[in-house]
Design a protein around this motif. Structure first.
Motif, PDB file in Angstrom:
ATOM      1  N   LEU A  68      53.848 -53.276  17.368  1.00 30.59           N
ATOM      2  CA  LEU A  68      54.730 -53.291  16.198  1.00 30.59           C
ATOM      3  C   LEU A  68      54.514 -54.533  15.345  1.00 30.59           C
ATOM      4  O   LEU A  68      54.813 -54.544  14.143  1.00 30.59           O
ATOM      5  N   LEU A  69      53.970 -55.587  15.956  1.00 27.41           N
ATOM      6  CA  LEU A  69      53.749 -56.832  15.218  1.00 27.41           C
ATOM      7  C   LEU A  69      52.677 -56.673  14.140  1.00 27.41           C
ATOM      8  O   LEU A  69      52.565 -57.510  13.249  1.00 27.41           O
ATOM      9  N   LYS A  70      51.921 -55.586  14.202  1.00 29.57           N
ATOM     10  CA  LYS A  70      50.962 -55.295  13.131  1.00 29.57           C
ATOM     11  C   LYS A  70      51.678 -54.955  11.828  1.00 29.57           C
ATOM     12  O   LYS A  70      51.045 -54.836  10.774  1.00 29.57           O
ATOM     13  N   ARG A  71      52.991 -54.821  11.915  1.00 34.95           N
ATOM     14  CA  ARG A  71      53.800 -54.535  10.731  1.00 34.95           C
ATOM     15  C   ARG A  71      54.402 -55.798  10.115  1.00 34.95           C
ATOM     16  O   ARG A  71      55.160 -55.699   9.146  1.00 34.95           O
ATOM     17  N   GLN A  72      54.092 -56.956  10.651  1.00 33.60           N
ATOM     18  CA  GLN A  72      54.681 -58.178  10.104  1.00 33.60           C
ATOM     19  C   GLN A  72      54.329 -58.332   8.623  1.00 33.60           C
ATOM     20  O   GLN A  72      53.163 -58.252   8.232  1.00 33.60           O
ATOM     21  N   ALA A  73      55.336 -58.591   7.831  1.00 37.63           N
ATOM     22  CA  ALA A  73      55.141 -58.679   6.377  1.00 37.63           C
ATOM     23  C   ALA A  73      54.151 -59.765   6.001  1.00 37.63           C
ATOM     24  O   ALA A  73      53.399 -59.630   5.026  1.00 37.63           O
ATOM     25  N   GLY A  74      54.141 -60.858   6.760  1.00 42.37           N
ATOM     26  CA  GLY A  74      53.257 -61.970   6.435  1.00 42.37           C
ATOM     27  C   GLY A  74      51.795 -61.593   6.398  1.00 42.37           C
ATOM     28  O   GLY A  74      51.015 -62.161   5.620  1.00 42.37           O
ATOM     29  N   ARG A  75      51.395 -60.632   7.235  1.00 39.60           N
ATOM     30  CA  ARG A  75      50.006 -60.166   7.212  1.00 39.60           C
ATOM     31  C   ARG A  75      49.627 -59.652   5.825  1.00 39.60           C
ATOM     32  O   ARG A  75      48.519 -59.881   5.329  1.00 39.60           O
ATOM     33  N   TYR A  76      50.554 -58.931   5.213  1.00 39.30           N
ATOM     34  CA  TYR A  76      50.255 -58.215   3.975  1.00 39.30           C
ATOM     35  C   TYR A  76      50.517 -59.079   2.745  1.00 39.30           C
ATOM     36  O   TYR A  76      49.841 -58.939   1.732  1.00 39.30           O
ATOM     37  N   VAL A  77      51.434 -60.012   2.869  1.00 37.02           N
ATOM     38  CA  VAL A  77      51.625 -60.987   1.792  1.00 37.02           C
ATOM     39  C   VAL A  77      50.382 -61.880   1.688  1.00 37.02           C
ATOM     40  O   VAL A  77      49.932 -62.217   0.592  1.00 37.02           O
ATOM     41  N   ALA A  78      49.811 -62.229   2.842  1.00 44.27           N
ATOM     42  CA  ALA A  78      48.575 -63.006   2.839  1.00 44.27           C
ATOM     43  C   ALA A  78      47.444 -62.217   2.187  1.00 44.27           C
ATOM     44  O   ALA A  78      46.620 -62.771   1.439  1.00 44.27           O
ATOM     45  N   LEU A  79      47.383 -60.921   2.440  1.00 47.25           N
ATOM     46  CA  LEU A  79      46.366 -60.079   1.805  1.00 47.25           C
ATOM     47  C   LEU A  79      46.534 -60.044   0.295  1.00 47.25           C
ATOM     48  O   LEU A  79      45.556 -59.996  -0.461  1.00 47.25           O
ATOM     49  N   ASP A  80      47.775 -60.079  -0.158  1.00 48.98           N
ATOM     50  CA  ASP A  80      48.036 -60.105  -1.596  1.00 48.98           C
ATOM     51  C   ASP A  80      47.413 -61.349  -2.229  1.00 48.98           C
ATOM     52  O   ASP A  80      46.819 -61.295  -3.306  1.00 48.98           O
ATOM     53  N   PHE A  81      47.535 -62.489  -1.543  1.00 51.45           N
ATOM     54  CA  PHE A  81      46.944 -63.734  -2.034  1.00 51.45           C
ATOM     55  C   PHE A  81      45.433 -63.590  -2.166  1.00 51.45           C
ATOM     56  O   PHE A  81      44.842 -63.915  -3.202  1.00 51.45           O
ATOM     57  N   MET A  82      44.787 -63.074  -1.117  1.00 55.88           N
ATOM     58  CA  MET A  82      43.330 -62.964  -1.154  1.00 55.88           C
ATOM     59  C   MET A  82      42.866 -61.942  -2.177  1.00 55.88           C
ATOM     60  O   MET A  82      41.862 -62.155  -2.874  1.00 55.88           O
ATOM     61  N   GLN A  83      43.596 -60.848  -2.308  1.00 56.36           N
ATOM     62  CA  GLN A  83      43.214 -59.843  -3.295  1.00 56.36           C
ATOM     63  C   GLN A  83      43.303 -60.405  -4.714  1.00 56.36           C
ATOM     64  O   GLN A  83      42.419 -60.159  -5.545  1.00 56.36           O
ATOM     65  N   ARG A  84      44.342 -61.177  -4.980  1.00 51.80           N
ATOM     66  CA  ARG A  84      44.472 -61.794  -6.308  1.00 51.80           C
ATOM     67  C   ARG A  84      43.336 -62.779  -6.565  1.00 51.80           C
ATOM     68  O   ARG A  84      42.819 -62.870  -7.689  1.00 51.80           O
ATOM     69  N   LEU A  85      42.938 -63.502  -5.546  1.00 51.11           N
ATOM     70  CA  LEU A  85      41.850 -64.466  -5.700  1.00 51.11           C
ATOM     71  C   LEU A  85      40.528 -63.762  -5.966  1.00 51.11           C
ATOM     72  O   LEU A  85      39.810 -64.079  -6.927  1.00 51.11           O
ATOM     73  N   VAL A  86      40.196 -62.784  -5.139  1.00 52.64           N
ATOM     74  CA  VAL A  86      38.892 -62.123  -5.226  1.00 52.64           C
ATOM     75  C   VAL A  86      38.757 -61.263  -6.481  1.00 52.64           C
ATOM     76  O   VAL A  86      37.651 -61.066  -7.001  1.00 52.64           O
ATOM     77  N   SER A  87      39.875 -60.799  -7.011  1.00 52.66           N
ATOM     78  CA  SER A  87      39.828 -59.901  -8.180  1.00 52.66           C
ATOM     79  C   SER A  87      39.377 -60.602  -9.453  1.00 52.66           C
ATOM     80  O   SER A  87      39.014 -59.939 -10.425  1.00 52.66           O
ATOM     81  N   ASN A  88      39.381 -61.924  -9.460  1.00 53.05           N
ATOM     82  CA  ASN A  88      38.942 -62.665 -10.647  1.00 53.05           C
ATOM     83  C   ASN A  88      37.685 -63.455 -10.299  1.00 53.05           C
ATOM     84  O   ASN A  88      37.751 -64.496  -9.632  1.00 53.05           O
ATOM     85  N   GLU A  89      36.522 -62.996 -10.748  1.00 51.26           N
ATOM     86  CA  GLU A  89      35.255 -63.622 -10.371  1.00 51.26           C
ATOM     87  C   GLU A  89      35.104 -65.035 -10.919  1.00 51.26           C
ATOM     88  O   GLU A  89      34.250 -65.791 -10.443  1.00 51.26           O
ATOM     89  N   ALA A  90      35.908 -65.391 -11.897  1.00 55.77           N
ATOM     90  CA  ALA A  90      35.851 -66.767 -12.420  1.00 55.77           C
ATOM     91  C   ALA A  90      36.481 -67.762 -11.465  1.00 55.77           C
ATOM     92  O   ALA A  90      36.330 -68.978 -11.649  1.00 55.77           O
ATOM     93  N   PHE A  91      37.170 -67.262 -10.452  1.00 51.61           N
ATOM     94  CA  PHE A  91      37.898 -68.152  -9.534  1.00 51.61           C
ATOM     95  C   PHE A  91      37.059 -68.646  -8.360  1.00 51.61           C
ATOM     96  O   PHE A  91      37.546 -69.424  -7.544  1.00 51.61           O
ATOM     97  N   TYR A  92      35.796 -68.204  -8.239  1.00 51.72           N
ATOM     98  CA  TYR A  92      34.997 -68.642  -7.099  1.00 51.72           C
ATOM     99  C   TYR A  92      33.520 -68.591  -7.459  1.00 51.72           C
ATOM    100  O   TYR A  92      33.102 -67.909  -8.400  1.00 51.72           O
ATOM    101  N   THR A  93      32.723 -69.340  -6.721  1.00 50.03           N
ATOM    102  CA  THR A  93      31.282 -69.363  -6.949  1.00 50.03           C
ATOM    103  C   THR A  93      30.632 -68.089  -6.426  1.00 50.03           C
ATOM    104  O   THR A  93      31.156 -67.428  -5.529  1.00 50.03           O
ATOM    105  N   ASP A  94      29.454 -67.781  -6.951  1.00 50.55           N
ATOM    106  CA  ASP A  94      28.686 -66.646  -6.436  1.00 50.55           C
ATOM    107  C   ASP A  94      28.319 -66.862  -4.975  1.00 50.55           C
ATOM    108  O   ASP A  94      28.180 -65.902  -4.203  1.00 50.55           O
ATOM    109  N   LEU A  95      28.160 -68.116  -4.587  1.00 55.99           N
ATOM    110  CA  LEU A  95      27.772 -68.446  -3.213  1.00 55.99           C
ATOM    111  C   LEU A  95      28.839 -68.055  -2.202  1.00 55.99           C
ATOM    112  O   LEU A  95      28.556 -67.941  -1.002  1.00 55.99           O
ATOM    113  N   SER A  96      30.053 -67.836  -2.684  1.00 53.94           N
ATOM    114  CA  SER A  96      31.141 -67.443  -1.786  1.00 53.94           C
ATOM    115  C   SER A  96      30.901 -66.083  -1.150  1.00 53.94           C
ATOM    116  O   SER A  96      31.539 -65.747  -0.146  1.00 53.94           O
ATOM    117  N   PHE A  97      29.979 -65.327  -1.725  1.00 52.08           N
ATOM    118  CA  PHE A  97      29.630 -64.021  -1.153  1.00 52.08           C
ATOM    119  C   PHE A  97      28.124 -63.898  -0.917  1.00 52.08           C
ATOM    120  O   PHE A  97      27.601 -62.792  -0.778  1.00 52.08           O
TER     121      PHE A  97
END
Length: 553
Positions: free
Chosen positions: A311-340
């Protein structure tokens, strides 16, 4: 929980990428590694990862000096220490299985399960020097066990109350930020919400307390990504990380999950005992959290034990953290090409980051996803020396450990606003080889093991590496003065009354039998899509809800 073969294979590949490129022995100190037969010979194996070998070379020299007139064996006086410090044969299961024939007496390693050590009888019983004997010879009125957090002593003492190993290092991942760049470009946030170089009246930061270490830093996700946008306008790339070792960014994201949940909720993932209060019952749309930084359909407080730990796979923090990463990755100006880029290793990423502000032809980079050991790793691999031609050194450059922003002002204004840090145990261990037959050698090995866990030596480890051992000790100001700005900040975090450290060990049946299930990446977001959210979001149209559905199916 189920094992995943593909994850284990990928983990092995990741470990290889994480390793520094150079390895050496103590021949640098003792040319030819010559043996002085008039002295007791003590051999030590050291995994030369991010924490390097300098700390151990220094400690060995101090031990040799302290006991130069001591006889551990009949007809011999003094001790001569030989160190094998490498990255190819000092860690992992293959190294472990070879211990019965390994000539080294003391082991500093990682990616080795403590319970596998116990099962194979690979380690000597050190209960006497850890639990029973005070360190009075070294001027201390405590045992080594007294220095351990309860969660660590409960795990390492075994169910029989005996010690065969101790945790080697305290490690965690997160975001490094360049304080010098913040000063130069004026990226600090004022109390009125303006970007500024003037640090006399700054915002309260994510801890929401004025006059503390995080003043002027972004307090919420919205503030953070607004700052990233502002950085791009000022000719700065917000992020870089090792595209060839994407797990570093994933491990960092685990700390955002932990910070959202808080110590008690987060540790449930290891203890499987307590009450969960942040479980998401269902998720709609794309799975983005609501304006309050949570979800509309939440489960009531739920008692957790091993039977329902999934049931701990339902912890909200897991998905709030994903929101942070999705917002970061969605804007290519926010990171170098080397990041991938698969060719960008942890070491080259550190070089990319360090050089970015110094080389006029490059765009400065503000943030780096990495481990707390990054600065020492970069130093021992020669990065700071290489870039000293620009007039700056490890001691003069100012880096900090960015606290993750809170999801929304709701979390920010919570009366119990605290910072939670999840250690990445990496199954790091130190122990005495169980194959020692000579009682005199065993006595010498135990003496060194005690020595290395004295406050003085723990302090020296921190001064050299800029990190901490997972034990209770303080560092005098005169020694702190030798540390870099980054090292001092890591030290201050441990002492901060509003910061909780979670040691990710537990003596549960599942943790003991399947430690691979508790690596940060496997415990967090491991699905058929993979376990690195940055890579997953970069690759396609995966939503947060897609990952939630796979984890909770």
């Amino acid at each position: 929980m189920k094992k995943c073969f593909s994850v284990i294979v990928m983990l092995i590949m990741t470990v290889v990428l994480l390793l520094p490129l150079a390895a050496c022995t103590r021949e640098e100190v003792n040319p030819g590694n010559k043996i002085d037969e008039t002295k007791t010979q003590l051999r030590i194996s050291n995994y030369q990862g991010g924490f390097g070998r300098v700390w151990l070379d220094n400690a060995a020299a101090r031990f040799e000096e302290k006991y130069k007139n001591k006889s551990f064996e009949p007809g011999k006086t003094g001790v001569e220490i030989h160190i094998t410090s490498s990255i190819n044969d000092t860690a992992g299961s293959t190294f472990l299985s070879g211990l019965p024939n390994n000539p080294n007496h003391i082991i500093f390693t990682e990616n080795v399960s403590y319970d596998a050590v116990l099962a194979g009888n690979y380690a000597a019983d050190i209960t006497d020097i850890v639990k029973e004997q005070k360190l009075t010879e070294f001027g201390e009125d405590v045992t080594i066990e007294d220095k351990l957090d309860t969660s660590l002593s409960n795990y390492f003492a075994t169910t029989a109350g005996k010690y065969y190993a101790l945790p080697h290092y305290e490690a965690y991942n997160g975001i490094v930020y360049d304080k010098d760049l913040f000063d130069i470009k004026g990226f600090w946030i004022s109390a009125s919400g303006e970007y500024t170089k003037n640090k006399s009246n700054l915002s309260k930061g994510p801890d929401n307390r004025g006059g503390t270490y995080d003043d002027g830093l972004p307090a919420t996700f919205d503030e953070f990504f607004a700052l990233c946008e502002y950085m791009t306008q000022k000719g700065v790339t917000p992020f870089t990380w090792a595209g060839g070792v994407p797990v570093l960014a994933t491990h960092a994201l685990v700390n955002l999950w932990a910070d959202y949940e808080g110590k008690a909720n987060y540790y449930l993932n290891y203890s499987h005992s307590g009450t969960a209060t942040t479980l998401v019952n269902s998720m709609s749309g794309t799975g983005k959290p609501n304006a309050s930084g949570t979800y509309d359909d939440m489960m009531p407080a739920t008692s957790i034990d091993e039977s329902n730990a999934d049931l701990l796979k339902r912890q909200a923090g897991r998905y709030v953290a994903l929101d942070f990463m999705q917002r970061l990755v969605s804007n290519e100006a926010f990171y170098t090409d080397l990041s991938f880029s698969p060719s960008e290793t942890n070491l080259t990423a550190q070089g990319t980051y360090l050089l970015s502000r110094l080389e006029s032809t490059k765009k400065p980079i503000a943030f780096l996803f990495d481990g707390v050991w990054w600065e020492n790793e970069a130093d021992e691999s020669g990065k700071f020396e290489e870039y000293s031609v620009y007039g700056e050194t490890r001691q003069t450059r100012k880096f900090g450990w960015l606290p993750f922003p809170k999801a929304t002002t709701t979390q920010l204004n919570d009366a119990n606003n605290r910072r939670t840090i999840s250690t990445n145990c990496n199954n790091s261990l130190s122990f005495i080889n169980g194959n020692i037959k000579d009682e005199n050698i065993l006595k010498c090995a135990k003496k060194f093991y005690q020595f290395i866990h004295t406050d003085s030596e723990l302090q020296e480890f921190s001064v050299v590496t800029g990190t901490l051992k997972p034990m209770k000790y303080s560092i005098p100001l005169e020694k702190q003065s030798k540390m870099s700005e980054f090292g001092k900040e890591i030290l201050a975090l441990r002492a901060n009354e509003y910061v909780d450290i979670v040691y990710t060990y537990a003596r549960t049946d599942d943790f003991v039998n399947h430690p691979e299930n508790y690596y940060p990446e496997t415990i967090a977001w491991n699905t058929s899509l993979g376990y690195n959210p940055a890579v997953i979001f970069k690759a396609g149209n995966t939503t947060i809800k897609d990952i939630y559905d796979l984890l909770t199916a």
